[in-house]
Design a protein around this motif. Structure first.
Motif, PDB file in Angstrom:
ATOM      1  N   ALA A  29      11.363  -7.190   4.524  1.00  0.00           N
ATOM      2  CA  ALA A  29      10.787  -7.238   3.178  1.00  0.00           C
ATOM      3  C   ALA A  29      11.593  -8.167   2.281  1.00  0.00           C
ATOM      4  N   THR A  30      12.912  -8.100   2.379  1.00  0.00           N
ATOM      5  CA  THR A  30      13.775  -8.975   1.595  1.00  0.00           C
ATOM      6  C   THR A  30      13.520 -10.436   1.942  1.00  0.00           C
ATOM      7  N   ALA A  31      13.238 -10.704   3.208  1.00  0.00           N
ATOM      8  CA  ALA A  31      12.961 -12.072   3.655  1.00  0.00           C
ATOM      9  C   ALA A  31      11.549 -12.522   3.292  1.00  0.00           C
ATOM     10  N   GLY A  32      10.725 -11.604   2.781  1.00  0.00           N
ATOM     11  CA  GLY A  32       9.372 -11.965   2.375  1.00  0.00           C
ATOM     12  C   GLY A  32       8.363 -11.993   3.497  1.00  0.00           C
ATOM     13  N   VAL A  33       8.656 -11.330   4.623  1.00  0.00           N
ATOM     14  CA  VAL A  33       7.698 -11.268   5.730  1.00  0.00           C
ATOM     15  C   VAL A  33       6.489 -10.468   5.237  1.00  0.00           C
ATOM     16  N   PRO A  34       5.288 -11.083   5.204  1.00  0.00           N
ATOM     17  CA  PRO A  34       4.151 -10.437   4.544  1.00  0.00           C
ATOM     18  C   PRO A  34       3.564  -9.236   5.280  1.00  0.00           C
ATOM     19  N   PRO A  52       5.539  -7.102   0.412  1.00  0.00           N
ATOM     20  CA  PRO A  52       6.990  -7.089   0.205  1.00  0.00           C
ATOM     21  C   PRO A  52       7.362  -7.556  -1.196  1.00  0.00           C
ATOM     22  N   LYS A  53       8.237  -6.817  -1.836  1.00  0.00           N
ATOM     23  CA  LYS A  53       8.728  -7.199  -3.160  1.00  0.00           C
ATOM     24  C   LYS A  53      10.026  -6.453  -3.436  1.00  0.00           C
ATOM     25  N   ASP A  54      11.002  -7.161  -3.941  1.00  0.00           N
ATOM     26  CA  ASP A  54      12.290  -6.564  -4.317  1.00  0.00           C
ATOM     27  C   ASP A  54      12.945  -5.805  -3.159  1.00  0.00           C
ATOM     28  N   GLY A  59       3.149  -1.510   0.325  1.00  0.00           N
ATOM     29  CA  GLY A  59       1.898  -1.089   0.947  1.00  0.00           C
ATOM     30  C   GLY A  59       2.200  -0.594   2.346  1.00  0.00           C
ATOM     31  N   THR A  60       1.878   0.665   2.628  1.00  0.00           N
ATOM     32  CA  THR A  60       2.166   1.230   3.945  1.00  0.00           C
ATOM     33  C   THR A  60       0.969   2.058   4.410  1.00  0.00           C
ATOM     34  N   VAL A  61       0.587   1.833   5.673  1.00  0.00           N
ATOM     35  CA  VAL A  61      -0.480   2.597   6.296  1.00  0.00           C
ATOM     36  C   VAL A  61       0.010   3.008   7.673  1.00  0.00           C
ATOM     37  N   GLY A  75      -7.596  -8.098   7.125  1.00  0.00           N
ATOM     38  CA  GLY A  75      -7.416  -8.048   5.679  1.00  0.00           C
ATOM     39  C   GLY A  75      -5.990  -8.341   5.239  1.00  0.00           C
ATOM     40  N   THR A  76      -5.140  -8.787   6.159  1.00  0.00           N
ATOM     41  CA  THR A  76      -3.747  -9.087   5.856  1.00  0.00           C
ATOM     42  C   THR A  76      -3.501 -10.591   6.002  1.00  0.00           C
ATOM     43  N   ALA A  77      -2.278 -11.009   5.725  1.00  0.00           N
ATOM     44  CA  ALA A  77      -1.911 -12.429   5.871  1.00  0.00           C
ATOM     45  C   ALA A  77      -1.997 -12.895   7.322  1.00  0.00           C
ATOM     46  N   VAL A  78      -1.935 -11.961   8.261  1.00  0.00           N
ATOM     47  CA  VAL A  78      -1.999 -12.315   9.684  1.00  0.00           C
ATOM     48  C   VAL A  78      -3.417 -12.726  10.066  1.00  0.00           C
ATOM     49  N   GLY A  79      -4.416 -11.996   9.561  1.00  0.00           N
ATOM     50  CA  GLY A  79      -5.812 -12.352   9.767  1.00  0.00           C
ATOM     51  C   GLY A  79      -6.293 -12.277  11.198  1.00  0.00           C
ATOM     52  N   LEU A  80      -5.917 -11.238  11.920  1.00  0.00           N
ATOM     53  CA  LEU A  80      -6.377 -11.100  13.303  1.00  0.00           C
ATOM     54  C   LEU A  80      -6.625  -9.645  13.644  1.00  0.00           C
ATOM     55  N   VAL A  81      -7.244  -9.440  14.807  1.00  0.00           N
ATOM     56  CA  VAL A  81      -7.445  -8.107  15.357  1.00  0.00           C
ATOM     57  C   VAL A  81      -6.538  -7.998  16.571  1.00  0.00           C
ATOM     58  N   LEU A  82      -5.671  -6.992  16.577  1.00  0.00           N
ATOM     59  CA  LEU A  82      -4.709  -6.792  17.660  1.00  0.00           C
ATOM     60  C   LEU A  82      -5.298  -5.850  18.701  1.00  0.00           C
TER      61      LEU A  82
END
Length: 90
Positions: A29-34, A52-54, A59-61, A75-82
């Motif tokens: 989160a500190t590194a800004g990994v979305p 990620p912020k501060d 946001g956690t699910v 719906g995330t920055a990754v934009g894929l289905v795993l």
């Protein structure tokens, strides 16, 4: 073992006689990994951390899933289905 230097923001685990040092989620989160997704093949659960912020994720699910089901990250920055149908499960 008590004197083993562990970098700040990391956790240490001993599994099967092997030592693992992994960053904790706040480090990402500190590194800004979305998007930070943890999938546990032993329990069949996943935890998705976003916004990620501060130095923390705001946001956690979490959800238990059956192997073979898909985790929708479109719906995330990754934009894929795993796909999970080929995940190893011991």
């Amino acid at each position: 073992m008590e004197k083993l230097p562990v970098p700040a923001g990391y956790k240490t685990e001993i599994v099967g006689g092997h030592l693992f040092m992994t960053p904790q989620k706040d480090t990402y989160a500190t590194a800004g990994v979305p998007v930070y997704l943890i999938v546990d093949p032993y329990t069949g659960e996943w935890h998705l951390h976003t916004l990620p912020k501060d130095g923390a994720y705001h946001g956690t699910v979490g959800f238990g899933f059956g192997f073979g089901e898909e985790v929708d990250l479109t719906g995330t920055a990754v934009g894929l289905v795993l796909r999970t149908d080929e995940f190893p499960r011991d």
